[in-house]
Motif scaffolding. Structure first.
Motif, PDB file in Angstrom:
ATOM      1  N   LEU A 206       0.835  -1.258   0.072  1.00  0.00           N
ATOM      2  CA  LEU A 206       0.022  -0.156  -0.016  1.00  0.00           C
ATOM      3  C   LEU A 206       0.822   1.035  -0.018  1.00  0.00           C
ATOM      4  O   LEU A 206       0.502   2.280  -0.513  1.00  0.00           O
ATOM      5  CB  LEU A 206      -1.115   0.011   1.049  1.00  0.00           C
ATOM      6  CG  LEU A 206      -2.197  -1.202   1.086  1.00  0.00           C
ATOM      7  CD1 LEU A 206      -2.861  -0.940   2.400  1.00  0.00           C
ATOM      8  CD2 LEU A 206      -3.027  -0.913  -0.074  1.00  0.00           C
ATOM      9  N   VAL A 207       2.084   1.074   0.657  1.00  0.00           N
ATOM     10  CA  VAL A 207       2.899   2.435   0.840  1.00  0.00           C
ATOM     11  C   VAL A 207       3.499   2.868  -0.575  1.00  0.00           C
ATOM     12  O   VAL A 207       3.610   3.787  -1.073  1.00  0.00           O
ATOM     13  CB  VAL A 207       4.042   2.319   1.945  1.00  0.00           C
ATOM     14  CG1 VAL A 207       4.944   3.395   1.860  1.00  0.00           C
ATOM     15  CG2 VAL A 207       3.335   2.136   3.123  1.00  0.00           C
ATOM     16  N   ALA A 208       3.866   1.680  -1.232  1.00  0.00           N
ATOM     17  CA  ALA A 208       4.498   1.792  -2.645  1.00  0.00           C
ATOM     18  C   ALA A 208       3.613   2.294  -3.304  1.00  0.00           C
ATOM     19  O   ALA A 208       3.695   2.940  -4.424  1.00  0.00           O
ATOM     20  CB  ALA A 208       5.152   0.265  -3.102  1.00  0.00           C
ATOM     21  N   TYR A 209       2.215   1.414  -3.350  1.00  0.00           N
ATOM     22  CA  TYR A 209       1.254   1.979  -4.357  1.00  0.00           C
ATOM     23  C   TYR A 209       0.503   3.373  -4.165  1.00  0.00           C
ATOM     24  O   TYR A 209       0.621   4.095  -5.084  1.00  0.00           O
ATOM     25  CB  TYR A 209      -0.059   1.125  -4.224  1.00  0.00           C
ATOM     26  CG  TYR A 209      -1.228   1.323  -5.008  1.00  0.00           C
ATOM     27  CD1 TYR A 209      -1.280   0.834  -6.373  1.00  0.00           C
ATOM     28  CD2 TYR A 209      -2.397   2.107  -4.683  1.00  0.00           C
ATOM     29  CE1 TYR A 209      -2.124   0.891  -7.034  1.00  0.00           C
ATOM     30  CE2 TYR A 209      -3.284   2.375  -5.482  1.00  0.00           C
ATOM     31  CZ  TYR A 209      -3.433   1.607  -6.776  1.00  0.00           C
ATOM     32  OH  TYR A 209      -4.237   1.958  -7.560  1.00  0.00           O
ATOM     33  N   ALA A 210       0.749   3.994  -2.786  1.00  0.00           N
ATOM     34  CA  ALA A 210       0.393   5.308  -2.649  1.00  0.00           C
ATOM     35  C   ALA A 210       1.709   6.293  -3.035  1.00  0.00           C
ATOM     36  O   ALA A 210       0.974   7.390  -3.815  1.00  0.00           O
ATOM     37  CB  ALA A 210       0.172   5.442  -1.314  1.00  0.00           C
TER      38      ALA A 210
END
Length: 327
Positions: free
Chosen positions: A93-97
């Protein structure tokens, strides 16, 4: 010789114009593309509930599979597996954000076909790598975290590209109707991802990732072969980009330009001209923030995604644990 009446099927084909057929193709293709993106994200939530089941709690475990150790496969060989699985989710999720901040910039400056093809191919590779950890007997946390980080970055290529393509073909006309139907790809992708992951979750959960990975990679190849970025590329009528009447997809360019007030025809009318080869200029991140409503909409989407991804990643595990407590 007496002429026979036109076949009903051919008559139906002739009802829709050439532009309508191409727009239908783009609508279907982009729908399937983003369905595959969501389908490849779903398996982690399904498999998560099966990774640490204790065989001693299951009567006759051989009835579930031929392997007697399938429910003791611990990915990290530690008791705090829930926290570690949460860390894997956070990595994605952090990489996606973070990736979404730059993905739109690249999406507006690169060819959408190449951009989607590379993003879907990479998504397929990293989704499959997560499943291959089962067959390679990898129990190290760092492997799954790295795979999810790169997978999250690759997944950011989907949304900006398909939205841009839809905007190129449909413009502002009927956008509520078009987006309402088209945006169901999220639910369809989650449903398909759950069904595919559920087939192998009790026997060989690695296939729950490998199969969706292969599907999204194949869909990336299909998008490379058939995706059309602009209507002008196939001599179709561009959409109206001004706030005029409801768009008529079969209307010619000349009639569209003719309905635009004279003071606007020099700007927006030239953009709609079929002969025009100029691409719209990409907007910067700071300029996008100054558009009225962007910040407010972003905050609304922030909280909506917070709820949806909580259910997406953790609901199956929660249901399984509650079911155990009730038993």
């Amino acid at each position: 010789m007496m002429r026979t009446s036109l076949a009903p099927g051919i008559y139906l084909l002739r009802v829709f114009s050439r532009d309508s057929w191409y727009r239908g193709l783009i609508l279907l293709l982009t729908f399937l593309i983003y369905t595959c993106y969501h389908m490849s994200r779903k398996p982690i939530s399904v498999v998560k509930s099966e990774l640490h089941r204790n065989c001693s709690e299951i009567p006759n475990p051989n009835n579930y599979t031929n392997s007697t150790t399938w429910c003791n496969w611990s990915p990290f060989d530690q008791d705090n597996y829930k926290e570690l699985l949460g860390g894997v989710d956070d990595a994605f999720l952090v990489a996606y954000a973070l990736g979404m901040f730059v993905s739109g910039i690249f999406g507006e400056r690169l060819s959408l076909r190449y951009y989607l093809f590379s993003g879907m191919l990479l998504s397929g590779i990293f989704t499959s790598l997560f499943g291959l950890g089962y067959y390679w007997n990898i129990h190290q946390l760092w492997f799954y975290v790295i795979v999810q980080i790169f997978n999250g970055l690759a997944q950011t290529t989907g949304w900006p590209a398909v939205v841009t393509c839809i905007g190129n073909w449909f413009g502002k006309g009927r956008r509520g109707f078009i987006m309402g139907i088209w945006n169901s790809h999220t639910s369809v992708g989650n449903i398909l991802g759950s069904l595919i992951a559920g087939i192998w979750v009790d026997s060989a959960w690695g296939l729950s990732f490998i199969v969706p990975g292969i599907i999204i990679a194949v869909m990336g190849l299909i998008s490379f072969l058939f995706l059309i970025e602009y209507p002008e590329d196939v001599d179709c009528t561009p959409p109206q980009h001004h706030n005029g009447p409801v768009e008529d997809l079969g209307t010619s360019v000349e009639s569209v330009v003719g309905n635009i007030p004279e003071k606007e025809s020099g700007t927006e009318g030239s953009e709609c001209s079929r002969e025009s080869t100029e691409k719209p200029e990409a907007i910067s991140f700071l300029r996008a923030l100054r558009i009225p409503g962007v910040v407010e909409f972003s905050l609304c989407l922030l909280f909506a995604k917070l709820v949806s991804y909580t259910f997406l990643f953790w609901l199956p595990l929660y249901i399984v644990n509650v079911g155990k407590c009730m038993c």
